[in-house]
Design a protein around this motif. Structure first.
Motif, PDB file in Angstrom:
ATOM      1  N   ASP A   1       0.857  -1.189   0.000  1.00  0.00           N
ATOM      2  CA  ASP A   1       0.000   0.000   0.000  1.00  0.00           C
ATOM      3  C   ASP A   1       0.893   1.238   0.000  1.00  0.00           C
ATOM      4  OD1 ASP A   1      -1.755   2.053   0.419  1.00  0.00           O
ATOM      5  OD2 ASP A   1      -2.583   1.291   2.302  1.00  0.00           O
ATOM      6  N   TYR A   2       0.885   1.967  -1.099  1.00  0.00           N
ATOM      7  CA  TYR A   2       1.784   3.110  -1.257  1.00  0.00           C
ATOM      8  C   TYR A   2       1.151   4.427  -0.816  1.00  0.00           C
ATOM      9  CZ  TYR A   2       5.788   0.846  -3.352  1.00  0.00           C
ATOM     10  OH  TYR A   2       6.910   0.090  -3.535  1.00  0.00           O
ATOM     11  N   THR A   3       0.093   4.370  -0.038  1.00  0.00           N
ATOM     12  CA  THR A   3      -0.493   5.592   0.516  1.00  0.00           C
ATOM     13  C   THR A   3       0.569   6.370   1.301  1.00  0.00           C
ATOM     14  OG1 THR A   3      -2.686   4.583   0.710  1.00  0.00           O
ATOM     15  CG2 THR A   3      -2.243   6.506   2.084  1.00  0.00           C
ATOM     16  N   GLY A   4       0.705   7.650   1.003  1.00  0.00           N
ATOM     17  CA  GLY A   4       1.640   8.490   1.748  1.00  0.00           C
ATOM     18  C   GLY A   4       3.064   8.479   1.254  1.00  0.00           C
ATOM     19  N   VAL A   5       3.360   7.712   0.212  1.00  0.00           N
ATOM     20  CA  VAL A   5       4.727   7.672  -0.315  1.00  0.00           C
ATOM     21  C   VAL A   5       4.981   8.921  -1.155  1.00  0.00           C
ATOM     22  CG1 VAL A   5       6.310   6.486  -1.882  1.00  0.00           C
ATOM     23  CG2 VAL A   5       4.926   5.175  -0.270  1.00  0.00           C
ATOM     24  N   GLY A   6       6.040   9.636  -0.804  1.00  0.00           N
ATOM     25  CA  GLY A   6       6.413  10.842  -1.543  1.00  0.00           C
ATOM     26  C   GLY A   6       7.828  10.746  -2.067  1.00  0.00           C
ATOM     27  N   MET A   7       8.362  11.855  -2.497  1.00  0.00           N
ATOM     28  CA  MET A   7       9.692  11.868  -3.102  1.00  0.00           C
ATOM     29  C   MET A   7      10.767  11.427  -2.119  1.00  0.00           C
ATOM     30  SD  MET A   7       9.754  12.472  -6.275  1.00  0.00           S
ATOM     31  CE  MET A   7      11.515  12.753  -6.380  1.00  0.00           C
ATOM     32  N   SER A   8      10.608  11.764  -0.836  1.00  0.00           N
ATOM     33  CA  SER A   8      11.651  11.419   0.139  1.00  0.00           C
ATOM     34  C   SER A   8      11.804   9.908   0.269  1.00  0.00           C
ATOM     35  CB  SER A   8      11.336  12.037   1.503  1.00  0.00           C
ATOM     36  OG  SER A   8      10.094  11.553   2.007  1.00  0.00           O
ATOM     37  N   GLN A   9      10.677   9.183   0.298  1.00  0.00           N
ATOM     38  CA  GLN A   9      10.778   7.727   0.370  1.00  0.00           C
ATOM     39  C   GLN A   9      11.209   7.132  -0.963  1.00  0.00           C
ATOM     40  OE1 GLN A   9       7.969   9.421   1.286  1.00  0.00           O
ATOM     41  NE2 GLN A   9       7.031   8.521   3.112  1.00  0.00           N
ATOM     42  N   ALA A  10      10.682   7.682  -2.054  1.00  0.00           N
ATOM     43  CA  ALA A  10      10.948   7.105  -3.369  1.00  0.00           C
ATOM     44  C   ALA A  10      12.415   7.204  -3.759  1.00  0.00           C
ATOM     45  CB  ALA A  10      10.085   7.802  -4.424  1.00  0.00           C
ATOM     46  N   SER A  11      13.059   8.288  -3.376  1.00  0.00           N
ATOM     47  CA  SER A  11      14.433   8.513  -3.819  1.00  0.00           C
ATOM     48  C   SER A  11      15.469   7.967  -2.855  1.00  0.00           C
ATOM     49  CB  SER A  11      14.674  10.019  -4.012  1.00  0.00           C
ATOM     50  OG  SER A  11      14.474  10.711  -2.789  1.00  0.00           O
ATOM     51  N   ASN A  12      15.044   7.544  -1.663  1.00  0.00           N
ATOM     52  CA  ASN A  12      16.018   7.187  -0.641  1.00  0.00           C
ATOM     53  C   ASN A  12      16.797   5.904  -0.909  1.00  0.00           C
ATOM     54  OD1 ASN A  12      16.742   5.863   2.212  1.00  0.00           O
ATOM     55  ND2 ASN A  12      16.739   8.096   2.433  1.00  0.00           N
ATOM     56  N   PRO A  13      16.135   4.780  -1.235  1.00  0.00           N
ATOM     57  CA  PRO A  13      16.928   3.554  -1.410  1.00  0.00           C
ATOM     58  C   PRO A  13      17.957   3.658  -2.538  1.00  0.00           C
ATOM     59  CG  PRO A  13      14.610   3.044  -1.166  1.00  0.00           C
ATOM     60  CD  PRO A  13      14.706   4.525  -1.373  1.00  0.00           C
ATOM     61  N   GLY A  14      17.542   4.150  -3.701  1.00  0.00           N
ATOM     62  CA  GLY A  14      18.454   4.260  -4.831  1.00  0.00           C
ATOM     63  C   GLY A  14      18.695   2.928  -5.512  1.00  0.00           C
ATOM     64  N   PRO A  15      19.292   2.962  -6.701  1.00  0.00           N
ATOM     65  CA  PRO A  15      19.500   1.742  -7.487  1.00  0.00           C
ATOM     66  C   PRO A  15      20.367   0.705  -6.783  1.00  0.00           C
ATOM     67  CG  PRO A  15      19.807   3.701  -8.845  1.00  0.00           C
ATOM     68  CD  PRO A  15      19.704   4.173  -7.426  1.00  0.00           C
ATOM     69  N   PHE A  16      21.395   1.140  -6.060  1.00  0.00           N
ATOM     70  CA  PHE A  16      22.313   0.188  -5.428  1.00  0.00           C
ATOM     71  C   PHE A  16      21.588  -0.665  -4.395  1.00  0.00           C
ATOM     72  CE2 PHE A  16      25.465  -0.796  -2.060  1.00  0.00           C
ATOM     73  CZ  PHE A  16      26.286  -1.632  -2.798  1.00  0.00           C
ATOM     74  N   LEU A  17      20.852  -0.013  -3.484  1.00  0.00           N
ATOM     75  CA  LEU A  17      20.114  -0.770  -2.472  1.00  0.00           C
ATOM     76  C   LEU A  17      18.997  -1.581  -3.102  1.00  0.00           C
ATOM     77  CD1 LEU A  17      19.815   1.642   0.590  1.00  0.00           C
ATOM     78  CD2 LEU A  17      21.273  -0.360   0.331  1.00  0.00           C
ATOM     79  N   ALA A  18      18.336  -1.007  -4.109  1.00  0.00           N
ATOM     80  CA  ALA A  18      17.253  -1.725  -4.781  1.00  0.00           C
ATOM     81  C   ALA A  18      17.771  -3.023  -5.389  1.00  0.00           C
ATOM     82  CB  ALA A  18      16.626  -0.850  -5.857  1.00  0.00           C
ATOM     83  N   LYS A  19      18.924  -2.969  -6.002  1.00  0.00           N
ATOM     84  CA  LYS A  19      19.499  -4.161  -6.618  1.00  0.00           C
ATOM     85  C   LYS A  19      19.821  -5.221  -5.563  1.00  0.00           C
ATOM     86  CE  LYS A  19      23.245  -5.810  -9.580  1.00  0.00           C
ATOM     87  NZ  LYS A  19      24.450  -5.449 -10.364  1.00  0.00           N
ATOM     88  N   LYS A  20      20.348  -4.791  -4.409  1.00  0.00           N
ATOM     89  CA  LYS A  20      20.697  -5.756  -3.369  1.00  0.00           C
ATOM     90  C   LYS A  20      19.449  -6.419  -2.794  1.00  0.00           C
ATOM     91  CE  LYS A  20      24.298  -4.956  -0.717  1.00  0.00           C
ATOM     92  NZ  LYS A  20      25.269  -4.358   0.231  1.00  0.00           N
TER      93      LYS A  20
END
Length: 279
Positions: free
Chosen positions: A125-144
């Motif tokens: 449930d992505y209610t409340g997700v904004g730019m701060s959450q969306a940009s935080n992990p980044g590609p490196f963490l997402a890949k891991k």
């Protein structure tokens, strides 16, 4: 095969444990062994997640309501992991703490044989997700994260249902998708705010009222209590010497996997009655 090919690997070799990996790879022995090695290699590759990994260290994540497991499985016998990333704010604590909580939850979910066979469903449930959450992990963490879930953990993720996703979700998914195998990417279902669409994939009978279901209100506490009650078993499993110490793995063996191609006392009764742990 483990004893012959990796005699220094300190891992459980009981049937109950090894069957998790065999089932996850449809009893292909070579792929199951690869998954077992990846499972342990992931711990070594990401110490921020796996060092001192136990429920008490992620209590703040659980208290925030970032995740829970719905108490009843769907008609296919699959438990539903409910994630609410909008509850997390980057200033609260590091993103990696969310990963720790998810991993502990998966470890508990995979213990019953039924889950090993049937797999799980994710409801995000992505209610409340904004730019701060969306940009935080980044590609490196997402890949891991994707590498561990796809190639380093013995669980079948049968569907990922996304609801209430904001416009920026396209950007979030653009970061994740390159690391997904084609089959996994096809299992992502975007519902927006259309609950009828969600109900075509997850029946109302197992969903809480918050998502148009008939299974009562969403309980964020029951799963948290279940995990916290299992503190000692996680200490035995994760707070021990490195199982890969002295083991030499070629780089190709780290997350190699398949190549990508084109609320009452009855809460969790079914799951709780099946849980067991072999030491």
């Amino acid at each position: 095969m483990t004893l012959q090919e990796q005699p220094n690997l300190r891992t459980r070799l009981d049937d109950a444990f090894l069957l998790r990996f065999l089932r996850a790879r449809k009893f292909d022995y070579d792929r199951a062994l690869q998954l077992l090695l990846n499972y342990h290699a992931g711990r070594k590759a990401w110490p921020e997640v796996f060092q001192d990994l136990k429920p008490s260290t992620v209590k703040h994540v659980l208290d925030l309501g970032f995740l829970t497991v719905l108490p009843r499985p769907d008609p296919n016998g699959r438990y539903i992991l409910c994630l609410r990333p909008g509850k997390w704010k980057p200033n609260d604590y590091p993103f990696v703490d969310n990963v720790r909580a998810i991993y502990l939850t998966l470890e508990k979910l995979i213990q019953p044989e039924e889950t090993q066979v049937n797999g799980i469903v994710i409801l995000a449930d992505y209610t409340g997700v904004g730019m701060s959450q969306a940009s935080n992990p980044g590609p490196f963490l997402a890949k891991k994260v994707v590498s561990i879930l796809q190639d380093g953990f013995p669980i079948r993720i049968k569907a990922v249902n996304i609801i209430n996703e904001p416009r920026i979700f396209k950007g979030i998914f653009a970061i994740i998708k390159p690391f997904l195998k084609e089959k996994m990417a096809e299992r992502y279902i975007l519902h927006g705010s259309d609950l009828r669409s969600l109900h075509r994939n997850i029946p109302r009978s197992v969903l809480p009222e918050e998502y148009g279901g008939t299974a009562g209100q969403l309980d964020m506490c029951a799963w948290s209590r279940l995990l916290l009650d299992c503190e000692e078993e996680f200490i035995v499993e994760f707070c021990q010497p490195d199982p890969l110490e002295g083991v030499v793995l070629p780089d190709s063996m780290l997350f190699e996997g398949e190549q990508a191609s084109g609320q009452d006392d009855d809460t969790f009764r079914g799951l709780r009655s099946q849980l067991y742990y072999c030491y």
